[in-house]
Scaffold this active site. Sequence first.
Site, PDB file in Angstrom:
ATOM      1  N   TYR A 150       5.367 -29.274  11.617  1.00 14.91           N
ATOM      2  CA  TYR A 150       5.648 -29.208  10.355  1.00 14.91           C
ATOM      3  C   TYR A 150       7.249 -29.320  10.268  1.00 14.91           C
ATOM      4  O   TYR A 150       7.818 -29.923   9.413  1.00 14.91           O
ATOM      5  CB  TYR A 150       5.319 -28.092   9.532  1.00 14.91           C
ATOM      6  CG  TYR A 150       3.926 -27.615   9.247  1.00 14.91           C
ATOM      7  CD1 TYR A 150       2.839 -28.362   9.792  1.00 14.91           C
ATOM      8  CD2 TYR A 150       3.357 -26.544   8.835  1.00 14.91           C
ATOM      9  CE1 TYR A 150       1.550 -28.237   9.617  1.00 14.91           C
ATOM     10  CE2 TYR A 150       2.023 -26.062   8.586  1.00 14.91           C
ATOM     11  CZ  TYR A 150       1.115 -27.099   8.996  1.00 14.91           C
ATOM     12  OH  TYR A 150      -0.165 -26.895   8.773  1.00 14.91           O
ATOM     13  N   LYS A 167       1.157 -22.974  14.809  1.00 23.34           N
ATOM     14  CA  LYS A 167       0.211 -23.476  15.330  1.00 23.34           C
ATOM     15  C   LYS A 167       0.878 -24.420  16.407  1.00 23.34           C
ATOM     16  O   LYS A 167       2.045 -24.953  16.170  1.00 23.34           O
ATOM     17  CB  LYS A 167      -0.689 -24.573  14.664  1.00 23.34           C
ATOM     18  CG  LYS A 167      -1.174 -23.763  13.472  1.00 23.34           C
ATOM     19  CD  LYS A 167      -1.757 -24.795  12.522  1.00 23.34           C
ATOM     20  CE  LYS A 167      -1.854 -24.255  11.065  1.00 23.34           C
ATOM     21  NZ  LYS A 167      -0.456 -23.940  10.543  1.00 23.34           N
ATOM     22  N   ASP A 187       2.050 -18.964   6.893  1.00 26.88           N
ATOM     23  CA  ASP A 187       1.470 -19.813   7.723  1.00 26.88           C
ATOM     24  C   ASP A 187       2.499 -21.023   8.233  1.00 26.88           C
ATOM     25  O   ASP A 187       3.059 -22.033   7.225  1.00 26.88           O
ATOM     26  CB  ASP A 187       0.125 -20.597   7.113  1.00 26.88           C
ATOM     27  CG  ASP A 187      -0.591 -21.388   8.125  1.00 26.88           C
ATOM     28  OD1 ASP A 187      -1.248 -21.024   8.972  1.00 26.88           O
ATOM     29  OD2 ASP A 187      -0.485 -22.574   7.961  1.00 26.88           O
TER      30      ASP A 187
END
Length: 305
Positions: A51, A76, A46
């Site tokens: 990030y 994402k 993930d």
Amino acid sequence: MMAKNIELNNGELMPAIGLGTWRADESGVLAQTIKTAVNLGYRHIDCAKIYGNQEEIGKALKEVGVPRKDLYIVSKFYQNKHRPELVAGALDEILDELQLDYLDLLLMHWPYAIKPEIGTITFASIDIEDVPIMDTWRAMEDLVSTGKVRSIGVSNFNQAVLEKMIPQCRIVPAVNQVEIHPYNQEKELVKFCKKSGIAVTGYCPLGGTKINVMNDDFIKHVAEAHIGTPAQVALSWALARGIAVIPKSTNEIRLKQNLHQVTLTSDEMRMIGKIDKHERKVDPAREYKELEWVFHEDKMECPVI
């Protein structure tokens, strides 16, 4: 016992246990963690643009020696890419960083937008933009036919937003990724998602800072009874509810332990169900009153969908 896959509403299979990478940005450590995890059997990784570590993940994935088809890579895009004309480029940026031709699952990270020039995790209230969720979602739907992404979904979406969104969708979200652990169980949301054919992935499945699930007396008692760890109990509880989990660890022993479940009794499941405290590690309302609707839909009306 190894966890299996969760079948999504489009027939794709998502491994039920994945590796979380949020705040896993120690240079060199993350790359080694990815390699160790894949060697142990992890296939679901993930990721997220915000990030700031996808380039290191991408390099590590090139070196693991596992065929791409056997990996399940999720990412994402950030809130500064919600304008529909920016969504395709956001996916391309993610693919470039991860050195991939396609994603298995692309998620809209949050149900609100911020101005495109804001590229950091911190922003001001004035930077929040009014971009209808469905405008962004329709741009995501268009990506599926390109072959660059196999499934699309959402993250941090509450039931009120999903109820308004689903009837307008050409492609219903395959996944809703939300914070789920024994102290934040999201019973009604999980029930609604299942009824709507949306799989649920739980992030922060072990709690975290100030969400001290691992030291809960009952969780520890159950762990001792099964000769397991509190983490295994928390993960097994979620998996038994049909929820995928993405725990993060850089410790090889814990990485290995987290792959294996303990079989909880119905009484243990019922008792864990009673320790819900509705405590969140992540809540934008702490910094932005305007975003209280994200997790507290009873206190503020959600925006135009």
